[in-house]
Design a protein around this motif. Structure first.
Motif, PDB file in Angstrom:
ATOM      1  N   ILE A 195      -5.320  -1.586   6.955  1.00 48.72           N
ATOM      2  CA  ILE A 195      -6.540  -2.395   7.070  1.00 48.72           C
ATOM      3  C   ILE A 195      -7.667  -1.588   7.705  1.00 48.72           C
ATOM      4  CG2 ILE A 195      -7.557  -4.395   8.221  1.00 48.72           C
ATOM      5  CD1 ILE A 195      -4.914  -5.836   7.855  1.00 48.72           C
ATOM      6  N   LEU A 196      -7.381  -0.938   8.821  1.00 43.41           N
ATOM      7  CA  LEU A 196      -8.423  -0.185   9.514  1.00 43.41           C
ATOM      8  C   LEU A 196      -8.923   0.984   8.678  1.00 43.41           C
ATOM      9  CD1 LEU A 196      -7.085  -0.101  13.192  1.00 43.41           C
ATOM     10  CD2 LEU A 196      -8.930  -1.499  12.271  1.00 43.41           C
ATOM     11  N   GLY A 197      -8.017   1.610   7.934  1.00 36.12           N
ATOM     12  CA  GLY A 197      -8.434   2.729   7.102  1.00 36.12           C
ATOM     13  C   GLY A 197      -9.331   2.305   5.951  1.00 36.12           C
ATOM     14  N   MET A 198      -8.955   1.230   5.279  1.00 37.64           N
ATOM     15  CA  MET A 198      -9.711   0.800   4.107  1.00 37.64           C
ATOM     16  C   MET A 198     -11.038   0.153   4.496  1.00 37.64           C
ATOM     17  SD  MET A 198      -7.899   1.905   1.691  1.00 37.64           S
ATOM     18  CE  MET A 198      -8.861   1.198   0.358  1.00 37.64           C
ATOM     19  N   VAL A 199     -11.046  -0.627   5.574  1.00 31.20           N
ATOM     20  CA  VAL A 199     -12.277  -1.299   6.004  1.00 31.20           C
ATOM     21  C   VAL A 199     -12.951  -0.441   7.068  1.00 31.20           C
ATOM     22  CG1 VAL A 199     -13.319  -3.476   6.749  1.00 31.20           C
ATOM     23  CG2 VAL A 199     -11.110  -3.484   5.580  1.00 31.20           C
ATOM     24  N   SER A 200     -13.282   0.776   6.697  1.00 27.71           N
ATOM     25  CA  SER A 200     -13.958   1.699   7.601  1.00 27.71           C
ATOM     26  C   SER A 200     -15.020   2.450   6.819  1.00 27.71           C
ATOM     27  CB  SER A 200     -12.959   2.694   8.216  1.00 27.71           C
ATOM     28  OG  SER A 200     -12.559   3.655   7.263  1.00 27.71           O
ATOM     29  N   THR A 201     -15.845   3.170   7.542  1.00 28.37           N
ATOM     30  CA  THR A 201     -16.886   3.976   6.891  1.00 28.37           C
ATOM     31  C   THR A 201     -16.364   5.345   6.503  1.00 28.37           C
ATOM     32  OG1 THR A 201     -17.658   4.726   9.069  1.00 28.37           O
ATOM     33  CG2 THR A 201     -18.733   2.779   8.119  1.00 28.37           C
ATOM     34  N   GLY A 202     -15.048   5.497   6.471  1.00 29.41           N
ATOM     35  CA  GLY A 202     -14.465   6.772   6.075  1.00 29.41           C
ATOM     36  C   GLY A 202     -14.521   7.015   4.588  1.00 29.41           C
ATOM     37  N   PHE A 203     -14.353   5.947   3.805  1.00 28.78           N
ATOM     38  CA  PHE A 203     -14.321   6.084   2.356  1.00 28.78           C
ATOM     39  C   PHE A 203     -15.656   5.758   1.691  1.00 28.78           C
ATOM     40  CE2 PHE A 203      -9.830   5.219   3.429  1.00 28.78           C
ATOM     41  CZ  PHE A 203      -9.265   6.379   2.925  1.00 28.78           C
ATOM     42  N   VAL A 204     -16.360   4.783   2.211  1.00 28.96           N
ATOM     43  CA  VAL A 204     -17.660   4.403   1.655  1.00 28.96           C
ATOM     44  C   VAL A 204     -18.630   4.162   2.805  1.00 28.96           C
ATOM     45  CG1 VAL A 204     -16.697   3.388  -0.444  1.00 28.96           C
ATOM     46  CG2 VAL A 204     -17.019   1.954   1.579  1.00 28.96           C
ATOM     47  N   PRO A 205     -19.932   4.333   2.581  1.00 32.79           N
ATOM     48  CA  PRO A 205     -20.909   4.080   3.650  1.00 32.79           C
ATOM     49  C   PRO A 205     -20.918   2.616   4.056  1.00 32.79           C
ATOM     50  CG  PRO A 205     -21.877   5.344   1.849  1.00 32.79           C
ATOM     51  CD  PRO A 205     -20.551   4.868   1.359  1.00 32.79           C
ATOM     52  N   GLU A 206     -21.393   2.377   5.264  1.00 38.80           N
ATOM     53  CA  GLU A 206     -21.451   1.015   5.793  1.00 38.80           C
ATOM     54  C   GLU A 206     -22.246   0.082   4.882  1.00 38.80           C
ATOM     55  OE1 GLU A 206     -23.606  -1.284   9.501  1.00 38.80           O
ATOM     56  OE2 GLU A 206     -23.127   0.839   9.708  1.00 38.80           O
ATOM     57  N   ALA A 207     -23.328   0.583   4.284  1.00 38.34           N
ATOM     58  CA  ALA A 207     -24.188  -0.270   3.454  1.00 38.34           C
ATOM     59  C   ALA A 207     -23.478  -0.796   2.219  1.00 38.34           C
ATOM     60  CB  ALA A 207     -25.429   0.513   3.036  1.00 38.34           C
ATOM     61  N   ARG A 208     -22.382  -0.174   1.801  1.00 40.33           N
ATOM     62  CA  ARG A 208     -21.657  -0.623   0.614  1.00 40.33           C
ATOM     63  C   ARG A 208     -20.752  -1.822   0.902  1.00 40.33           C
ATOM     64  NH1 ARG A 208     -21.630   3.345  -3.517  1.00 40.33           N
ATOM     65  NH2 ARG A 208     -23.550   4.561  -3.254  1.00 40.33           N
ATOM     66  N   PHE A 209     -20.541  -2.159   2.170  1.00 35.67           N
ATOM     67  CA  PHE A 209     -19.728  -3.317   2.525  1.00 35.67           C
ATOM     68  C   PHE A 209     -20.576  -4.585   2.483  1.00 35.67           C
ATOM     69  CE2 PHE A 209     -17.277   0.069   4.571  1.00 35.67           C
ATOM     70  CZ  PHE A 209     -15.982  -0.286   4.232  1.00 35.67           C
ATOM     71  N   PRO A 210     -19.953  -5.754   2.254  1.00 37.41           N
ATOM     72  CA  PRO A 210     -20.691  -7.018   2.376  1.00 37.41           C
ATOM     73  C   PRO A 210     -21.269  -7.188   3.780  1.00 37.41           C
ATOM     74  CG  PRO A 210     -18.560  -7.356   1.313  1.00 37.41           C
ATOM     75  CD  PRO A 210     -18.569  -5.948   1.813  1.00 37.41           C
ATOM     76  N   ASP A 211     -22.383  -7.884   3.892  1.00 36.34           N
ATOM     77  CA  ASP A 211     -23.067  -8.020   5.174  1.00 36.34           C
ATOM     78  C   ASP A 211     -22.174  -8.596   6.259  1.00 36.34           C
ATOM     79  OD1 ASP A 211     -25.320  -7.005   3.995  1.00 36.34           O
ATOM     80  OD2 ASP A 211     -26.252  -8.963   3.621  1.00 36.34           O
ATOM     81  N   TRP A 212     -21.323  -9.558   5.889  1.00 39.24           N
ATOM     82  CA  TRP A 212     -20.547 -10.256   6.907  1.00 39.24           C
ATOM     83  C   TRP A 212     -19.476  -9.384   7.565  1.00 39.24           C
ATOM     84  CZ3 TRP A 212     -15.282 -10.699   6.106  1.00 39.24           C
ATOM     85  CH2 TRP A 212     -14.829 -10.466   4.794  1.00 39.24           C
ATOM     86  N   ILE A 213     -19.054  -8.298   6.883  1.00 38.49           N
ATOM     87  CA  ILE A 213     -18.001  -7.452   7.441  1.00 38.49           C
ATOM     88  C   ILE A 213     -18.536  -6.121   7.965  1.00 38.49           C
ATOM     89  CG2 ILE A 213     -17.308  -6.125   5.402  1.00 38.49           C
ATOM     90  CD1 ILE A 213     -14.400  -6.786   6.109  1.00 38.49           C
ATOM     91  N   GLN A 214     -19.825  -5.875   7.782  1.00 39.83           N
ATOM     92  CA  GLN A 214     -20.391  -4.604   8.235  1.00 39.83           C
ATOM     93  C   GLN A 214     -20.232  -4.363   9.735  1.00 39.83           C
ATOM     94  OE1 GLN A 214     -24.390  -3.886   6.898  1.00 39.83           O
ATOM     95  NE2 GLN A 214     -23.846  -3.971   4.710  1.00 39.83           N
ATOM     96  N   PRO A 215     -20.451  -5.371  10.612  1.00 37.08           N
ATOM     97  CA  PRO A 215     -20.253  -5.106  12.055  1.00 37.08           C
ATOM     98  C   PRO A 215     -18.837  -4.628  12.379  1.00 37.08           C
ATOM     99  CG  PRO A 215     -21.488  -7.123  11.744  1.00 37.08           C
ATOM    100  CD  PRO A 215     -21.002  -6.710  10.383  1.00 37.08           C
ATOM    101  N   PHE A 216     -17.829  -5.241  11.738  1.00 34.80           N
ATOM    102  CA  PHE A 216     -16.450  -4.810  11.983  1.00 34.80           C
ATOM    103  C   PHE A 216     -16.227  -3.396  11.446  1.00 34.80           C
ATOM    104  CE2 PHE A 216     -12.099  -4.270  10.377  1.00 34.80           C
ATOM    105  CZ  PHE A 216     -11.384  -4.438  11.554  1.00 34.80           C
TER     106      PHE A 216
END
Length: 271
Positions: A195-216
């Protein structure tokens, strides 16, 4: 035995305690390294980062490069961190196997300091971490990463990577002692790492995530580690404001690792 018999008493020729402890540590470390070699963990240390690089770099490279990003450069920190994570998982599994087979129980009846097995496991883990880091660097070089931070930036980058790897290995070692079985250990480590690996800025930039999950995605530890590694690998100065979150997360991981190692040692005493 008489003084003139020509034979020295046994305690006079006994090995000093310090020398005996070093020999015990080296024997257990050699045992751990041979086990790592037999299990093919050194081979896996090479395959894992290469496989990760191929799986993410090839499908996403054209999309990311089209936006003006060098994706090989961008992907480097998460590949190194995942290599450290694989090595830490191996540490946990080896620790759990020792518990499940009663090896730690046998160590307690030997005239050996309680901390010697821990230091031996740590030395084995360090060797695997170094191999994993080298293999991760090779994989990153193959996909196009180049050290932009110069000599000191690269040294800082690798130093940060190794410190994080050592802390993760200590934490995983403690979790293996607490869990006591390889099956439970794999469940404890598998889901959080994924979970931590996939939902991180390691693979894609923060802006590519939905707004609601960007802080996490921005503030979780993997993303903070990735951020400080990218700054170290650039021509920017590594300021305290950038490094502070990583330092705090490392301190937290170190505290939790100490707690799990203590709990695992106490649990072993009751077996």
């Amino acid at each position: 035995m008489t003084a003139d018999s020509g034979i020295r008493p046994l305690d006079a020729v006994a090995v000093p305690a310090g020398v005996r402890t070093v020999r015990q540590w080296w024997t257990l470390t050699s045992r751990g390294l041979l086990k790592v070699l037999r299990n093919g963990e050194f081979v896996f240390a090479f395959i894992a980062p290469a496989f990760l690089a191929v799986c993410f770099y090839l499908p996403l490279r054209k999309v990311m490069d089209a936006g003006g990003m060098n994706y090989g450069q961008f992907l480097m920190p998460i590949i190194l961190l995942q290599a450290m994570s694989f090595a830490a998982t191996s540490a946990a599994m080896r620790s759990a196997f020792d518990v499940s087979r009663g090896i730690n129980t046998r160590f307690r009846v030997l005239p050996m300091p309680e901390w010697v097995p821990l230091l031996a496991r740590s030395a084995t883990n360090l060797a695997l971490l170094l191999v994993s880091m080298v293999c991760g660097v090779v994989a990153c070089l193959i996909i196009g990463w180049r050290a932009d931070g110069g000599i000191w930036g690269t040294v800082t980058l690798l130093g940060i990577t190794l410190v994080i790897g050592l802390l993760l290995a200590l934490l995983s070692d403690g979790l293996g002692l607490v869990a006591g079985s390889p099956e439970a250990t794999s469940q404890i480590l598998g889901l959080p790492t994924m979970i931590l690996g996939m939902v991180s800025t390691g693979f894609v930039p923060e802006a590519r995530f939905p707004d609601w999950i960007q802080p996490f995605a921005r503030n979780q530890p993997i993303s903070q580690f990735v951020n400080v590694m990218r700054v170290a690998d650039s021509r920017e100065s590594l300021s305290w404001s950038v490094a502070a979150p990583t330092v705090y997360w490392c301190i937290g991981i170190g505290i939790v690792a100490l707690m799990t190692l203590t709990a695992g040692t106490r649990k072993a005493r009751t077996r």
